[in-house]
Each structure stands twice: as structure tokens, then as C-alpha cells.
Design an enzyme around this catalytic site. Structure first.
Site, PDB file in Angstrom:
ATOM      1  N   LYS A 181      38.498  26.510  60.863  1.00  0.00           N
ATOM      2  CA  LYS A 181      37.891  26.972  59.264  1.00  0.00           C
ATOM      3  C   LYS A 181      36.158  28.148  59.596  1.00  0.00           C
ATOM      4  O   LYS A 181      36.172  27.914  60.808  1.00  0.00           O
ATOM      5  CB  LYS A 181      37.300  26.481  58.287  1.00  0.00           C
ATOM      6  CG  LYS A 181      37.525  26.601  57.029  1.00  0.00           C
ATOM      7  CD  LYS A 181      38.804  26.242  56.103  1.00  0.00           C
ATOM      8  CE  LYS A 181      38.479  27.001  54.737  1.00  0.00           C
ATOM      9  NZ  LYS A 181      39.562  26.907  54.135  1.00  0.00           N
ATOM     10  N   ASP A 191      39.492  32.504  52.169  1.00  0.00           N
ATOM     11  CA  ASP A 191      39.670  30.949  51.403  1.00  0.00           C
ATOM     12  C   ASP A 191      38.714  31.865  50.102  1.00  0.00           C
ATOM     13  O   ASP A 191      39.166  33.188  49.520  1.00  0.00           O
ATOM     14  CB  ASP A 191      38.626  30.235  51.921  1.00  0.00           C
ATOM     15  CG  ASP A 191      38.830  28.670  51.572  1.00  0.00           C
ATOM     16  OD1 ASP A 191      39.471  28.415  51.604  1.00  0.00           O
ATOM     17  OD2 ASP A 191      37.571  28.810  51.080  1.00  0.00           O
ATOM     18  N   ASN A 239      42.005  33.236  42.861  1.00  0.00           N
ATOM     19  CA  ASN A 239      43.908  33.156  43.718  1.00  0.00           C
ATOM     20  C   ASN A 239      44.499  31.662  43.292  1.00  0.00           C
ATOM     21  O   ASN A 239      45.984  32.084  43.148  1.00  0.00           O
ATOM     22  CB  ASN A 239      43.707  32.823  45.287  1.00  0.00           C
ATOM     23  CG  ASN A 239      45.252  33.259  46.101  1.00  0.00           C
ATOM     24  OD1 ASN A 239      45.359  32.262  46.160  1.00  0.00           O
ATOM     25  ND2 ASN A 239      45.982  34.013  45.544  1.00  0.00           N
TER      26      ASN A 239
END
Ligand code: NDP
Ligand code: 2IT
Length: 474
Positions: free
Chosen positions: A155, A195, A270
Site C-alpha cells: 500500500k 484508493d 468510488n
């Protein structure tokens, strides 16, 4: 910019909160062989509360696994899993529209590559610090294993706040971010995606800069690209769609369905938008969503075209939705989980659904909670929901459709292919059904039938642990 948040987790203020504020204070007892591992994680990673929380949540499921498989302890698999393979922290300088030089901090945590190249999103949000990126990277390892695709976990992100920034500022920031990141990523090394705060626009700017520096149109270095630059159909929809498909599977296992159900979704980004869309396609109606300033309750059902116009096209706020929709009420700082519903989908951020929220949901007759976001429910919130018999789907299973479809994008890029929407959506549905079955079967096998948290943690862990054993001590 610091803004008020209806959530009790970290908001725009930056930095970690206390364990009490995170609702992590009331944990159950860990297996005696795992407690020292957890204590070591606390000692080695001071102040990284979300990372501690994510590790503990997995370890709480692993007692029966380590009892049955002494080979994991002998090879120090869990200790190795809790230590990222590589952590990169870097300066991101950029110039704002007024000519002022600004500095942010960039992160990429390459957590575990036993199953494939590191894979996971990039988050731009002012609350980002190392503890957030590590919790997300740690979760990603098990989620990616569950997806059934050959991808490891990682990440990245930055404390950059895109809110209120012009297109040109976002572009310059993304270019500066990628100028450092490019040397650490690659199709077979590490493949970032979007993200929170990072969507197709940002991925496009980062890919542009990567392509320029590398002098190579290496499409597979990033996923979540726009369709015109090597992106895959259904990636935009995948996380929200997948979460709702997972819900439908849980309900199907109980002999019921989403048809006619009332949903509440937090966030309006999203994941939230496409969860609302898929729920509507399956006969449900979502009546509320939120952003970090407030909530919208729309008893006629959220108008998706209007929501997409406001959030995706105008990059506006929910106040703008409420002004244009007669049936909608906007409640500043409202508590979304107090809106009665059958299905609750936390799709905003970590620790946004706490003990009191879980009590409200259970009291109001909620039958299923599925995490579209990563770790949105506090540990004591999860316990309340499970004790009340609410079906609960943890994020690493429920929201795995996003990263799974990213892996499909990698597959299409590698073979220079492009699949139709219908073909891609069917593949996503197949993957979500398989994840559901695997979690349910594993939970039953390890003595916790119906416990999707145990099922997801154990199934994901075992797959990664076995790969690590096969690879030797590295
Ligand atoms: P977006 O940036 O598109 O939307 C995020 C939404 O959540 C916005 O409505 C935002 O409100 C709200 N929000 C986010 N962070 C905070 C915060 N710290 N405090 C208050 N409100 C917040 O992000 P996504 O929809 O992509 O991501 C949402 C969640 O889903 C995250 O947990 C992410 O990790 C997870 N996820 C995302 C995947 C993806 O493919 N995008 C895949 C799997 C999980 P505001 O606009 O006011 O900030
Ligand atoms: O949390 C997640 O799974 C994501 N943000 C998506 C990661 C990806 O690589 O598509």
C-alpha cells in the site's frame, strides 16, 4: 484543510488517535502463543494504532490454525508476516498555483510478495501516516490471497489533501510523487492502484510520469487506468459491485436476497457509488449516503445519475446533491448508522462504525453489514453486530473485488487484450462467489460456522503462510 467529520475515526486532522477513540480497548484474549507476537508488534511499531488493530484482528482468528499447524511457528511465519519486506518514505515537493512550494510525505509499504508482485492502492488524504499505510498493506496481503489472483500485498499514499486543489496542482503533485516512486515499482515488482483520493485522473497522471521517466509504455505498472490508456472495463465499478455481490451471496445462503431491501451506504466516493448502483440492479434501494461533512437521506432512493454528476463530474459536495433533489434531506454532521436499514455498507474509511453505531443498527433491525471500506468497523462494533446475529462481511473479503479486477487488468495488459463489460463483470461475480464460498467453508472447517471474519482471516493466512514455507526463509 481540516474539516469536521461525522466519523469518530481519524478525519482530516492528521495523525493517530488513542486506542480508546478507535474503540480498540475491549479486545478478546489472544492464543497464548500469539500474545508475545502481538506484544512484539506493539513494541516495534510504536504509535501505529491502526496497524496494531489490523494485526490483532487477524491474530484473534489464528488460534486454531497455529494449534493445528506447528510448522508455521517453527518457521516464524507470523513474525515475518508482521514485518514489511520494505518500507519507503520520501519527500514530495510540488508547487501550488500561487507559486508557493509545498512539501508532503510519500509512502510505499511493500508488505509481502509471497504470492506475487506487491499490489495495493495509493491513498491521498491528510490523515495518512505510516500506521495507516501499514494497516492497509497488512490487510491487503490476506485480501489479495482471498482474491485467488497471483498478487502480494502493499500500500502507498501521501498526506496530500486533494480537496480544493486545482487539476494542475493535482497533476504536479502526482508527477512529483511518481518521480520518486518509479524506481520502486514495476509490472513484476510492485503494482499500485487507486484508493481514497486517488482515482482514474490521478492514476493517469502517475502513469504519464512513469512512462516518461521509464521511456516505456509499461501498462502493467499501475492499475485503475482510464479505458483509453490501458485500463480495464469494470475496474471503476468493481469494489462497490463486488461488495454487493458478496452481500447477495450471504443472503442467498440464508435463503433470502437483496430484492426489496433498504440500504444505507457511508461515503459517496468510488466504492459507495457503485455499491449503490449494484444494490439497485439487484432490487434494493439505498436511501442514505455521506461525505465527511454530513449525510444525505433520500427516501425516494439515491438518484445515481445526480450523485455521479455531483461527485464524479463536478467533484462537488453532497450539499449540492441535496439542493438539486426535492426528496433529499441534508444533515450536517448527521450519524448515518442511525438511519434504519436492512443492509449497511460502510464505504468511507477506517473506524467509522463504532460500538454505538453497531447498537443502533442492530436495534433498528439491520440484517447484514458488509465492509466496502478497509477496516471501517471498530473491534467492539464487530462484536456487537455478531452477538446480535447480524451477518457481517469483513472488508478483506467483501471489498476484494476491486483488487481482483486490478489483477484482471494486469492480465489484459500482459496479453494486450481488452475484455467486454459483460465478460469482465461475470468474471468479477465468479471471483466474489468463490471468495464467499471459501470464507464460509473455512469458517465451518475451523469450528466457527457463519463467522466470515474467521473464515477470511484463516483462508487468507493459510494461503500466504504455505507460500512462505515453500519459498524458504527470505
Ligand atoms: P474516495 O476517495 O472515492 O471516496 C471516499 C469517501 O469517503 C468520500 O465520500 C470521503 O468524504 C469519505 N472519507 C474518506 N476518508 C475519510 C476520512 N478519513 N474521514 C471522513 N470521511 C472520509 O475513496 P474510495 O471510495 O475509493 O475508498 C473508500 C474506502 O474503500 C477506503 O477505505 C478504501 O481503502 C476502500 N477501498 C477502496 C478500493 C478502491 O478500489 N477504490 C478497493 C477496496 C477498498 P470526503 O469527500 O468528504 O473526504
Ligand atoms: O484496498 C484496496 O483493495 C484497493 N484500494 C485496491 C487495490 C488495487 O490494487 O486495486
Amino acid at each position: 484543510m481540516v474539516h469536521a467529520s461525522p466519523f469518530r475515526g481519524p478525519s482530516g486532522s492528521g495523525g493517530p488517535l488513542s486506542a480508546a477513540a478507535l474503540g480498540t480497548g475491549t479486545s478478546s484474549v489472544l492464543d497464548e502463543t500469539l500474545e508475545p507476537v502481538y506484544q512484539e508488534v506493539l513494541a516495534r511499531n510504536p504509535g501505529e494504532l491502526e496497524f496494531h488493530q489490523a494485526v490483532r484482528e487477524v491474530l484473534e482468528s489464528l488460534g486454531p490454525v497455529v494449534a493445528k499447524h506447528p510448522e508455521y511457528a517453527e518457521a516464524a511465519i507470523i513474525e515475518r508476516l508482521c514485518e514489511p519486506e520494505r518500507q519507503i518514505i520520501f519527500r514530495v515537493p510540488w508547487t501550488d498555483d500561487s507559486g508557493q512550494v509545498r512539501i508532503n510525505r510519500g509512502f510505499r509499504v511493500q508488505f509481502n510478495s509471497a504470492l506475487g508482485p506487491f499490489k495495493g492502492g495509493i491513498r491521498f488524504h491528510p490523515s495518512v501516516y505510516l500506521g495507516i499505510i501499514k494497516f492497509l498493506g497488512f490487510e491487503q496481503i490476506f485480501k489479495n490471497a482471498l482474491s485467488g489472483m497471483p498478487i502480494g500485498g502493499g500500500k502507498g499514499g501521501s498526506d496530500f489533501n486533494p480537496r480544493g486543489r486545482s487539476n494542475a496542482e493535482v497533476m504536479r503533485f502526482c508527477q512529483s510523487f511518481m518521480t520518486e516512486l518509479h524506481r520502486h515499482v514495476g509490472e513484476y515488482t510492485d503494482v499500485p492502484a487507486g484508493d481514497t483520493g486517488v482515482g482514474e485522473r490521478e492514476i493517469g497522471y502517475m502513469f504519464g510520469q512513469y512512462k516518461r521517466i521509464a521511456n516505456s509504455y509499461e501498462s502493467g505498472v499501475l492499475t485503475g487506468k482510464g479505458l483509453g490508456i490501458g485500463g480495464a472495463r469494470v475496474r471503476r465499478e468493481a469494489t462497490g459491485y463486488g461488495t454487493v455481490i458478496f452481500v447477495e451471496e450471504m443472503l442467498k445462503a440464508k435463503g433470502t436476497s437483496l430484492d426489496g431491501r433498504r440500504g444505507v451506504v457511508s461515503g459517496s466516493g468510488n466504492v459507495a457509488i457503485y455499491a449503490i448502483e449494484k444494490a439497485a440492479q439487484l432490487g434494493g434501494t439505498c436511501v442514505a449516503c455521506s461525505d465527511s461533512d454530513g449525510i444525505v437521506v433520500d427516501e425516494a432512493g439515491i438518484d445515481l445519475e445526480l450523485l455521479k454528476q455531483v461527485k464524479e463530474v463536478e467533484r462537488g459536495r453532497l450539499t449540492s446533491y441535496a439542493e438539486r433533489r426535492g426528496s433529499a434531506r441534508y444533515i450536517e454532521d448527521g450519524r448515518i448508522w442511525e438511519v434504519p436499514c436492512d443492509v449497511a455498507l460502510p464505504c468511507a474509511t477506517q473506524n467509522e462504525l463504532n460500538h454505538a453505531d453497531a447498537m443502533a443498527l442492530a436495534r433498528n433491525g439491520c440484517v447484514v453489514v458488509a465492509e466496502g471500506a478497509n477496516m471501517p468497523t471498530t473491534p467492539d462494533g464487530v462484536r456487537v453486530l455478531m452477538d446480535a446475529g447480524v451477518l457481517f462481511a469483513p472488508g478483506k473479503a467483501a471489498n476484494a473485488g476491486g483488487v481482483a479486477t486490478s489483477a484482471l487488468e494486469m492480465q489484459q495488459n500482459a496479453s494486450r487484450d481488452s475484455w467486454s463489460f459483460a465478460q469482465s463483470e461475470e468474471k468479477l461475480a465468479e471471483i466474489m462467489r468463490a471468495i464467499h464460498e471459501r470464507c464460509a467453508d473455512t469458517a465451518a472447517e475451523y469450528g466457527s460456522p457463519g463467522n466470515y471474519v474467521a473464515g477470511a482471516n484463516i483462508a487468507g493466512f493459510k494461503q500466504v503462510a504455505d507460500a512462505m514455507l515453500a519459498l524458504g526463509v527470505i
